[in-house]
Design a protein around this motif. Structure first.
Motif, PDB file in Angstrom:
ATOM      1  N   ILE A  22      42.008  54.696  11.807  1.00  0.00           N
ATOM      2  CA  ILE A  22      41.884  55.945  12.570  1.00  0.00           C
ATOM      3  C   ILE A  22      42.268  57.182  11.748  1.00  0.00           C
ATOM      4  N   PRO A  23      43.441  57.212  11.071  1.00  0.00           N
ATOM      5  CA  PRO A  23      43.787  58.433  10.323  1.00  0.00           C
ATOM      6  C   PRO A  23      42.847  58.712   9.157  1.00  0.00           C
ATOM      7  N   ILE A  28      38.053  62.214   7.265  1.00  0.00           N
ATOM      8  CA  ILE A  28      36.638  62.416   6.921  1.00  0.00           C
ATOM      9  C   ILE A  28      35.978  63.371   7.902  1.00  0.00           C
ATOM     10  N   THR A  29      36.177  63.128   9.188  1.00  0.00           N
ATOM     11  CA  THR A  29      35.539  63.992  10.188  1.00  0.00           C
ATOM     12  C   THR A  29      36.139  65.398  10.166  1.00  0.00           C
ATOM     13  N   ASP A  30      37.444  65.514   9.879  1.00  0.00           N
ATOM     14  CA  ASP A  30      38.050  66.842   9.773  1.00  0.00           C
ATOM     15  C   ASP A  30      37.401  67.644   8.640  1.00  0.00           C
ATOM     16  N   GLY A  34      35.077  70.824   9.461  1.00  0.00           N
ATOM     17  CA  GLY A  34      35.659  72.074   8.977  1.00  0.00           C
ATOM     18  C   GLY A  34      34.755  72.872   8.057  1.00  0.00           C
ATOM     19  N   ILE A  35      33.613  72.315   7.677  1.00  0.00           N
ATOM     20  CA  ILE A  35      32.685  73.037   6.794  1.00  0.00           C
ATOM     21  C   ILE A  35      31.741  73.871   7.656  1.00  0.00           C
ATOM     22  N   ILE A 178      26.940  55.210   8.465  1.00  0.00           N
ATOM     23  CA  ILE A 178      26.012  56.143   7.830  1.00  0.00           C
ATOM     24  C   ILE A 178      26.127  57.470   8.574  1.00  0.00           C
ATOM     25  N   ILE A 179      26.473  58.535   7.847  1.00  0.00           N
ATOM     26  CA  ILE A 179      26.601  59.866   8.432  1.00  0.00           C
ATOM     27  C   ILE A 179      25.461  60.738   7.916  1.00  0.00           C
ATOM     28  N   GLY A 180      24.650  61.229   8.843  1.00  0.00           N
ATOM     29  CA  GLY A 180      23.524  62.090   8.480  1.00  0.00           C
ATOM     30  C   GLY A 180      23.839  63.548   8.772  1.00  0.00           C
ATOM     31  N   LEU A 181      23.879  64.362   7.742  1.00  0.00           N
ATOM     32  CA  LEU A 181      24.179  65.784   7.907  1.00  0.00           C
ATOM     33  C   LEU A 181      22.957  66.516   8.454  1.00  0.00           C
ATOM     34  N   GLU A 182      23.172  67.272   9.537  1.00  0.00           N
ATOM     35  CA  GLU A 182      22.091  68.021  10.165  1.00  0.00           C
ATOM     36  C   GLU A 182      21.918  69.388   9.514  1.00  0.00           C
TER      37      GLU A 182
END
Length: 202
Positions: A22-23, A28-30, A34-35, A178-182
């Motif tokens: 979790i941390p 990663i999500t922070d 934050g960008i 898999i994280i897809g940047l929009e």
């Protein structure tokens, strides 16, 4: 930044329910959350003299600096034997404790290799390991980000990564998110001028 996710072998469930993940996942999500569009524009403008043409470099730079600030190791070697420690092939973009990260803005032909690297970092191997993770994250561009960000057409997209997962399923025992940047909400990169263009009315 806006993004969408797809989990392979229950990665998202593991990242959001297992206390040891979790941390790390929150870091990663922070970083991604934050960008802002302004951050990307400022980074892009500061590198224009380097003759860049897409958002891949500024986004990569922002992710890199912010993950390193949170203690993630950059260019982390997977193996410790000297034959496998030189060059980029046997290195992860980032690693920390149980998670490895690949930021995959490279050619579509590298998709399979980008998927295999978190497996190499997480599974047992005959070659002595320099790191032992348990799961992976791959950050890539969606097709709409590729268009708005003026990425090279040959860059592997989020959608293409998902197509690889089915035939490679048995080869990928490691949980991978898999994280897809929009695409940015407020601007795009003009193909001909390479300049940032703000959407009117925003």
């Amino acid at each position: 930044m806006r993004y969408i996710v797809h989990d392979h072998r229950y990665a998202l469930n593991i990242f959001t329910t297992n206390s040891s993940f979790i941390p790390l996942y929150r870091e990663i999500t922070d970083v991604l959350d934050g960008i802002s569009d302004k951050d990307i524009i400022d980074e892009y403008d500061s590198n224009l003299r380097g003759n860049i043409k897409s958002l891949s470099e500024p986004i990569n730079a922002l992710i890199r600096s912010r993950l390193i600030a949170k203690g993630w190791r950059s260019e982390s070697a997977i193996f410790s034997e000297p034959s496998y420690t030189s060059g980029q092939r046997w290195r992860l973009d980032f690693a920390k404790e149980k998670i490895s990260i690949e930021v995959a803005f490279n050619h579509g032909e590298a998709i399979a290799w980008n998927l295999i690297k978190p497996v190499l970092a997480s599974e047992l191997n005959h070659v002595k390991k320099a790191i032992q993770t348990s799961a992976g994250v791959i950050i890539c561009a969606t097709e709409n980000m590729k268009r708005a960000g003026n990425f090279d057409r040959a860059v592997g997209s989020y959608e293409k990564f998902l197509r690889y997962l089915m035939p490679m399923h048995t080869m990928l025992p490691t949980p991978i998110l898999i994280i897809g940047l929009e695409a940015p909400k407020s601007f795009y990169v003009d193909k001909s001028t390479k300049q940032i263009v703000l959407y009117s009315g925003l």
